[in-house]
Design a protein around this motif. Structure first.
Motif, PDB file in Angstrom:
ATOM      1  N   ASP A 140      34.997  45.915  40.018  1.00  0.00           N
ATOM      2  CA  ASP A 140      35.928  46.118  41.125  1.00  0.00           C
ATOM      3  C   ASP A 140      35.862  47.585  41.572  1.00  0.00           C
ATOM      4  O   ASP A 140      36.326  48.472  40.855  1.00  0.00           O
ATOM      5  N   HIS A 165      34.807  45.074  34.583  1.00  0.00           N
ATOM      6  CA  HIS A 165      35.385  44.103  33.651  1.00  0.00           C
ATOM      7  C   HIS A 165      34.403  43.669  32.570  1.00  0.00           C
ATOM      8  O   HIS A 165      34.814  43.148  31.537  1.00  0.00           O
ATOM      9  N   GLU A 210      46.398  40.693  34.668  1.00  0.00           N
ATOM     10  CA  GLU A 210      46.382  39.558  35.581  1.00  0.00           C
ATOM     11  C   GLU A 210      45.917  38.337  34.816  1.00  0.00           C
ATOM     12  O   GLU A 210      45.084  38.477  33.904  1.00  0.00           O
ATOM     13  N   ASN A 258      44.005  44.973  36.203  1.00  0.00           N
ATOM     14  CA  ASN A 258      43.864  45.279  37.622  1.00  0.00           C
ATOM     15  C   ASN A 258      44.631  46.561  37.920  1.00  0.00           C
ATOM     16  O   ASN A 258      45.408  47.028  37.089  1.00  0.00           O
TER      17      ASN A 258
END
Ligand code: SF4
Ligand code: FES
Length: 232
Positions: A133, A143, A168, A177
Motif C-alpha cells: 500500500d 503487508h 482491519e 492500515n
C-alpha cells in the motif's frame, strides 16, 4: 522499595519487584531475544520469542514480573530451538526477500535469523498474496513483510505519541492500515518514527529507505543482542 532476589542462569541478582524478567536480564547484560516488545510501548507477549524457563515453566520474559526467589533460565537448548523455529515460521508465513528489502541490515527478524544461523526454514513457504500500500504521501505499508506484532498499533494514543495505524479485518485476513486521522499531516520525522517502530520492513518511510546503505546498518556491524551481551 524493598529489594528481592531473582536467579537468572544460576546467578542471583538483587532487584525491584515492579520489573519484568526482560528488564532485569537486560540490566544485567543477559540478552533475551524479542520481536513484539519495544521499549516504551506496553508489552503484550504475542510473539513468544522471549520465552524463558521460569520456576520450571515456559513464560514470556517481556510480560512476566519478577518476584522474590524466582528462578529463571534464559538459554537452554530447548528454548533456543523454540526461538529459532518461531523465526523460521515467520519467514515461511510471509514474503520476506531480504536482499531487496529497505530494512535489510536493520531488521530484527533478519538479525535473529542470522543469530540462529537459519538458512532455509524447515516449514513450507506459504507465499501469501498480499498487497503493498503506497497511497500515503510519506509511508509505504508492505503487508508481505508484516509479522503482526502490533508494535505500530500499541503506540499510545497521546498527542505526542499517537497511534498511526489500525487493524482491519479479522482472523487470517487481519492486516494493518493507516489511521487516516492521525497520519493526515504526517511529516518526515513522524514517518521515520513510524518506520523505526516496526521490527521488520513492513513500514517504510518513502524516499528514505536506503539513506543508510546496506552493509553499514545496525546489524550489519553488530549482531542483534551484542549491545546487551557486551560483545560489540
Ligand atoms: S507493520 Fe510492523 S510494527 Fe506493525 S504489526 Fe506489522 S510488523 Fe508489527
Ligand atoms: S517479545 Fe516477549 S512475547 Fe514477543
Amino acid at each position: 522499595m524493598s529489594k528481592i532476589t531473582v536467579t537468572i542462569n544460576g546467578k542471583a541478582y538483587l532487584t525491584e519487584p515492579d520489573k519484568t524478567i526482560l528488564q532485569v536480564a537486560t540490566e544485567n547484560k543477559i540478552y533475551i531475544p524479542t520481536l513484539c516488545f519495544l521499549e516504551g510501548i506496553k508489552a503484550q507477549g504475542s510473539c513468544r520469542i522471549c520465552t524463558c524457563m521460569v520456576n520450571g515453566k515456559m513464560m514470556t520474559a517481556c510480560t512476566t514480573p519478577v518476584n522474590d526467589g524466582m528462578e529463571v533460565v534464559t538459554n537452554t537448548e530447548e528454548l533456543e530451538k523454540l526461538r529459532s523455529k518461531i523465526v523460521e515460521l515467520l519467514f515461511a508465513e510471509g514474503n520476506h526477500f531480504c536482499p531487496s528489502c529497505e530494512r535489510s541490515g536493520n531488521c530484527e527478524l533478519q538479525a535473529l535469523a542470522y543469530r540462529y544461523k537459519i538458512m532455509v526454514p524447515e516449514f513450507d513457504y506459504i507465499y501469501p498474496a498480499r498487497d503493498v500500500d503506497a497511497i500515503h504521501p510519506k509511508l509505504i505499508i508492505d503487508h508481505n513483510r508484516c509479522i503482526l506484532c502490533k508494535r505500530c498499533i500499541r503506540r499510545k494514543k497521546e498527542p505526542e505519541n499517537p497511534t498511526w495505524f489500525v487493524f482491519e479485518n479479522r482472523g487470517n485476513k487481519v492486516k494493518i492500515n493507516f489511521d487516516k486521522e492521525h497520519t493526515a499531516d504526517m511529516d518526515d520525522e513522524m514517518a521515520q518514527k513510524a518506520m523505526d517502530t516496526c521490527p521488520v520492513g513492513a513500514i517504510i518511510h518513502k524516499e528514505k529507505g536506503y539513506d543508510v546503505p546496506i552493509g553499514r546498518r545496525k546489524y550489519d556491524k553488530n549482531p542483534i543482542g551484542s549491545d546487551i551481551e557486551g560483545k560489540e
